[in-house]
Design a protein around this motif. Structure first.
Motif, PDB file in Angstrom:
ATOM      1  N   ALA A  55      42.041  30.582  35.013  1.00  0.00           N
ATOM      2  CA  ALA A  55      41.149  30.778  34.004  1.00  0.00           C
ATOM      3  C   ALA A  55      40.133  29.751  33.824  1.00  0.00           C
ATOM      4  CB  ALA A  55      41.983  31.181  32.601  1.00  0.00           C
ATOM      5  N   ALA A  56      40.300  28.409  33.672  1.00  0.00           N
ATOM      6  CA  ALA A  56      39.470  27.666  33.670  1.00  0.00           C
ATOM      7  C   ALA A  56      38.615  27.685  34.791  1.00  0.00           C
ATOM      8  CB  ALA A  56      40.288  26.244  33.614  1.00  0.00           C
ATOM      9  N   CYS A  57      38.967  28.022  36.106  1.00  0.00           N
ATOM     10  CA  CYS A  57      37.969  28.136  36.932  1.00  0.00           C
ATOM     11  C   CYS A  57      36.902  29.119  36.967  1.00  0.00           C
ATOM     12  CB  CYS A  57      38.567  28.096  38.449  1.00  0.00           C
ATOM     13  SG  CYS A  57      39.449  26.523  38.907  1.00  0.00           S
ATOM     14  N   HIS A  58      37.680  30.106  36.741  1.00  0.00           N
ATOM     15  CA  HIS A  58      36.741  31.350  36.396  1.00  0.00           C
ATOM     16  C   HIS A  58      35.638  31.339  35.282  1.00  0.00           C
ATOM     17  CE1 HIS A  58      38.332  34.740  38.829  1.00  0.00           C
ATOM     18  NE2 HIS A  58      39.424  34.087  38.606  1.00  0.00           N
ATOM     19  N   LYS A  59      36.123  30.435  34.124  1.00  0.00           N
ATOM     20  CA  LYS A  59      35.034  30.097  32.887  1.00  0.00           C
ATOM     21  C   LYS A  59      34.111  29.269  33.452  1.00  0.00           C
ATOM     22  CE  LYS A  59      34.768  28.279  28.422  1.00  0.00           C
ATOM     23  NZ  LYS A  59      35.627  27.461  27.288  1.00  0.00           N
ATOM     24  N   GLU A  60      34.434  28.232  34.301  1.00  0.00           N
ATOM     25  CA  GLU A  60      33.403  27.210  34.829  1.00  0.00           C
ATOM     26  C   GLU A  60      32.630  27.886  36.001  1.00  0.00           C
ATOM     27  OE1 GLU A  60      31.745  23.347  35.276  1.00  0.00           O
ATOM     28  OE2 GLU A  60      33.043  24.241  33.741  1.00  0.00           O
ATOM     29  N   GLY A  61      33.113  28.803  36.747  1.00  0.00           N
ATOM     30  CA  GLY A  61      32.368  29.515  37.997  1.00  0.00           C
ATOM     31  C   GLY A  61      31.208  30.261  37.241  1.00  0.00           C
ATOM     32  N   ASP A  62      31.961  31.032  36.104  1.00  0.00           N
ATOM     33  CA  ASP A  62      30.943  31.584  35.507  1.00  0.00           C
ATOM     34  C   ASP A  62      29.556  30.887  35.088  1.00  0.00           C
ATOM     35  OD1 ASP A  62      32.022  34.231  35.833  1.00  0.00           O
ATOM     36  OD2 ASP A  62      32.949  34.279  33.571  1.00  0.00           O
ATOM     37  N   ALA A  63      29.796  29.939  34.640  1.00  0.00           N
ATOM     38  CA  ALA A  63      28.863  28.933  34.025  1.00  0.00           C
ATOM     39  C   ALA A  63      27.992  28.373  35.123  1.00  0.00           C
ATOM     40  CB  ALA A  63      29.275  27.687  33.091  1.00  0.00           C
ATOM     41  N   LEU A  64      28.533  28.223  36.386  1.00  0.00           N
ATOM     42  CA  LEU A  64      27.767  27.862  37.531  1.00  0.00           C
ATOM     43  C   LEU A  64      27.042  29.086  38.247  1.00  0.00           C
ATOM     44  CD1 LEU A  64      30.141  25.235  38.445  1.00  0.00           C
ATOM     45  CD2 LEU A  64      28.170  24.492  37.510  1.00  0.00           C
ATOM     46  N   GLY A  65      27.237  30.291  37.958  1.00  0.00           N
ATOM     47  CA  GLY A  65      26.878  31.298  38.700  1.00  0.00           C
ATOM     48  C   GLY A  65      27.540  31.585  40.018  1.00  0.00           C
ATOM     49  N   PHE A  66      29.097  31.446  40.061  1.00  0.00           N
ATOM     50  CA  PHE A  66      29.859  31.640  40.920  1.00  0.00           C
ATOM     51  C   PHE A  66      30.805  32.639  40.788  1.00  0.00           C
ATOM     52  CE2 PHE A  66      29.901  26.994  42.333  1.00  0.00           C
ATOM     53  CZ  PHE A  66      28.771  27.068  43.108  1.00  0.00           C
ATOM     54  N   GLU A  67      31.077  33.476  41.568  1.00  0.00           N
ATOM     55  CA  GLU A  67      32.254  34.401  41.676  1.00  0.00           C
ATOM     56  C   GLU A  67      33.436  33.555  42.248  1.00  0.00           C
ATOM     57  OE1 GLU A  67      33.947  38.556  43.995  1.00  0.00           O
ATOM     58  OE2 GLU A  67      31.912  37.957  43.858  1.00  0.00           O
ATOM     59  N   ILE A  68      34.494  33.608  41.160  1.00  0.00           N
ATOM     60  CA  ILE A  68      35.714  32.838  42.046  1.00  0.00           C
ATOM     61  C   ILE A  68      36.832  33.578  42.548  1.00  0.00           C
ATOM     62  CG2 ILE A  68      37.647  31.426  40.900  1.00  0.00           C
ATOM     63  CD1 ILE A  68      34.702  29.897  41.041  1.00  0.00           C
ATOM     64  N   ASP A  69      37.362  33.354  43.794  1.00  0.00           N
ATOM     65  CA  ASP A  69      38.226  33.925  44.432  1.00  0.00           C
ATOM     66  C   ASP A  69      39.293  33.216  44.514  1.00  0.00           C
ATOM     67  OD1 ASP A  69      40.042  35.327  46.093  1.00  0.00           O
ATOM     68  OD2 ASP A  69      38.378  36.114  47.394  1.00  0.00           O
ATOM     69  N   PHE A  70      40.183  33.161  43.497  1.00  0.00           N
ATOM     70  CA  PHE A  70      41.257  32.286  43.181  1.00  0.00           C
ATOM     71  C   PHE A  70      42.750  32.613  43.975  1.00  0.00           C
ATOM     72  CE2 PHE A  70      44.550  29.676  41.032  1.00  0.00           C
ATOM     73  CZ  PHE A  70      43.921  28.470  40.769  1.00  0.00           C
TER      74      PHE A  70
END
Length: 145
Positions: A34-49
């Protein structure tokens, strides 16, 4: 356009929150995701975890990242200290890989001090708990611009 970043997790990380909380903390792998998705959104990344306890699966995902992702944040777990196969997989792809660890591997048992991944990765972040993941994502933002 949103760039995809793989966040890969190695063996035993599925047990976060249960396994040695004095070292790894109380957060679960779902909390980290969840934290990675939130940070990814802020950085302009789509996270595949993803997480696997199997070395070959991790090798396959690194190969896949070669054509599917802009970069990889990788917590190899114990495989970081032993896997030449993961080292070679990282060397074989063109996307940047940032190695990360929740604990400070250099302040733990001597067998954890050496990483087989670090010489192949763009960099390594360790010892910052959950923030190690977020710092790795920020590093990938810089590396992929």
């Amino acid at each position: 356009m949103t760039r995809k970043i793989y966040v890969l997790n190695g063996p035993n990380l599925n047990l976060l929150g249960q396994r040695e909380p004095g070292i790894y903390g109380a957060l679960t792998l779902a909390d980290v995701e969840a934290a990675c998705h939130k940070e990814g959104d802020a950085l302009g990344f789509e996270i595949d975890f993803r997480q696997s306890n199997h070395e070959g699966v991790l090798v396959d995902w690194i190969h896949e990242a070669h054509s599917e992702a802009a970069g990889v944040a990788f917590n190899p777990g114990a495989y970081g200290h032993t896997s030449i196969a993961l080292h070679d997989a990282i060397k074989a792809v063109i996307v940047p890989v940032v190695e990360l660890h929740i604990s400070n591997i250099h302040a733990r048992e001597a067998f954890r001090h050496k990483s087989m991944i670090s010489p192949a990765a763009k960099g390594m972040i360790c010892g910052f708990g959950l923030d190690s993941y977020l710092l790795a994502l920020r590093a990938l933002k810089t590396l992929t611009e």
